[in-house]
Design a protein around this motif. Sequence first.
Motif, PDB file in Angstrom:
ATOM      1  N   LEU A  98      -9.246   0.846   2.309  1.00 40.80           N
ATOM      2  CA  LEU A  98      -8.705   0.016   1.240  1.00 40.80           C
ATOM      3  C   LEU A  98      -9.841  -0.589   0.431  1.00 40.80           C
ATOM      4  O   LEU A  98     -10.938  -0.795   0.943  1.00 40.80           O
ATOM      5  CB  LEU A  98      -7.834  -1.106   1.815  1.00 40.80           C
ATOM      6  CG  LEU A  98      -6.516  -0.680   2.471  1.00 40.80           C
ATOM      7  CD1 LEU A  98      -5.917  -1.832   3.261  1.00 40.80           C
ATOM      8  CD2 LEU A  98      -5.526  -0.204   1.410  1.00 40.80           C
TER       9      LEU A  98
ATOM     10  N   THR B  20       0.838  -1.196   0.000  1.00 45.86           N
ATOM     11  CA  THR B  20       0.000   0.000   0.000  1.00 45.86           C
ATOM     12  C   THR B  20       0.873   1.245   0.000  1.00 45.86           C
ATOM     13  O   THR B  20       2.018   1.231   0.475  1.00 45.86           O
ATOM     14  CB  THR B  20      -0.910   0.057   1.246  1.00 45.86           C
ATOM     15  OG1 THR B  20      -0.105   0.285   2.419  1.00 45.86           O
ATOM     16  CG2 THR B  20      -1.703  -1.219   1.401  1.00 45.86           C
TER      17      THR B  20
ATOM     18  N   HIS C  59      -1.775  -1.022  -3.907  1.00 45.58           N
ATOM     19  CA  HIS C  59      -3.131  -0.629  -3.548  1.00 45.58           C
ATOM     20  C   HIS C  59      -3.076   0.748  -2.894  1.00 45.58           C
ATOM     21  O   HIS C  59      -2.385   0.933  -1.886  1.00 45.58           O
ATOM     22  CB  HIS C  59      -3.752  -1.638  -2.578  1.00 45.58           C
ATOM     23  CG  HIS C  59      -3.715  -3.053  -3.065  1.00 45.58           C
ATOM     24  ND1 HIS C  59      -4.687  -3.585  -3.892  1.00 45.58           N
ATOM     25  CD2 HIS C  59      -2.811  -4.050  -2.861  1.00 45.58           C
ATOM     26  CE1 HIS C  59      -4.389  -4.841  -4.157  1.00 45.58           C
ATOM     27  NE2 HIS C  59      -3.256  -5.149  -3.549  1.00 45.58           N
TER      28      HIS C  59
ATOM     29  N   VAL D 129      -4.193   3.677  -0.609  1.00 43.88           N
ATOM     30  CA  VAL D 129      -4.904   3.711   0.662  1.00 43.88           C
ATOM     31  C   VAL D 129      -5.401   5.128   0.925  1.00 43.88           C
ATOM     32  O   VAL D 129      -4.670   6.097   0.761  1.00 43.88           O
ATOM     33  CB  VAL D 129      -4.012   3.217   1.821  1.00 43.88           C
ATOM     34  CG1 VAL D 129      -2.740   4.046   1.926  1.00 43.88           C
ATOM     35  CG2 VAL D 129      -4.756   3.252   3.138  1.00 43.88           C
TER      36      VAL D 129
ATOM     37  N   ALA E 132      -7.615  -5.083  -2.238  1.00 38.67           N
ATOM     38  CA  ALA E 132      -6.642  -5.113  -1.145  1.00 38.67           C
ATOM     39  C   ALA E 132      -7.092  -6.072  -0.051  1.00 38.67           C
ATOM     40  O   ALA E 132      -6.284  -6.833   0.504  1.00 38.67           O
ATOM     41  CB  ALA E 132      -6.446  -3.712  -0.569  1.00 38.67           C
TER      42      ALA E 132
END
Length: 349
Positions: free
Chosen positions: A114, A85, A103, A105, A118
Amino acid sequence: GKMATLRVLLYLWVIASFARSRIGGTAAHPRIFSAARRLFNVRSSHIPRSSEPTSLFIFGVGYTGLALVRSLQQNMNNTMRIHGTCRERQKAEALKSKGVVMHLVGKSGDDLVLGEDAHAAILDASHILVCIPPLNSADRGPGLFVDPVLASCGEILKRNSRLRWIGYLSTTGVYGDHGGEWVDEKSETKALPGSKPHRRLLAEEEWMTSFPSETHVFRLAGIYGPGRSALDTVARISEPTTTTPTRSSDVPSTTTTTNAAPSPDKWVSRVHVCDIANVLATSMKKPTPGVTFNVADDCPSQRQRVLDYAESLISHHKGEDSIVSLFNRMKRRRHRRSQDAATTPRRER
């Protein structure tokens, strides 16, 4: 009949293959165990599995997390799935090109936000690395976590049946002031209540309590490495234009700031980021849950002494503009590796 005989023979074959792998012989082929599962309807948790990590999820891919990614990819032939992340879209795109599934965040109050992708990756992860610092809230109240990952994803992690290893990156600052004496993992933690190191200590306890069979705590000393060394600090100070050092922990700031600059006479230990990556990778292969590790060199020194030594190295380059030239060469080398050393948000170690 014949089917029963075949079952017995296959059963003996599986046992013999596994025994050979345990005593140093040729490792049993994964398809053997797959065939055994289908034939005997054996649960996968009862079948021996490789000690190599299969999927890693990094909360906060910063300077240290990226070093671990490089180390794992170099030593595991890029066979492991790595997710992570970050908050910046540009950084996420740069890391994707390195084989990391990123991913983005978001944040809602103190909670990390998320997406479903994720969440699915967290459920599938065999290894978790937490690089995100604790929340600033001094008192979270009963039942509320100081650690943002536990606060937002703790319930998801509890549903993960594949989870084998959790690494939490903390700091040697939790020991507080010991008057210059040596400390180890058994030393008393004297971090002042309400301070950042104290919140780290609370987060350590939360992870150890929530996941006692998977959690490893790594208390890191001052981190240095490419782009974050005393040489970089001296080179920045020696630039012809007036700039403010970006890492006040390396050198006292020449400008007035709201935070008091650390004393140059203070003795500190350090650790290279590649050494941290090696420690984490080794722990992932040979887990020892419930254990706390100090990750530091055994040669503490004064900050000013380190800076003086860096300046003496630079001074060996003759010429009036030698320091500036060295800085420019360092900057060009970092530019060539810019995709490997993406900018790290301050909240990520």
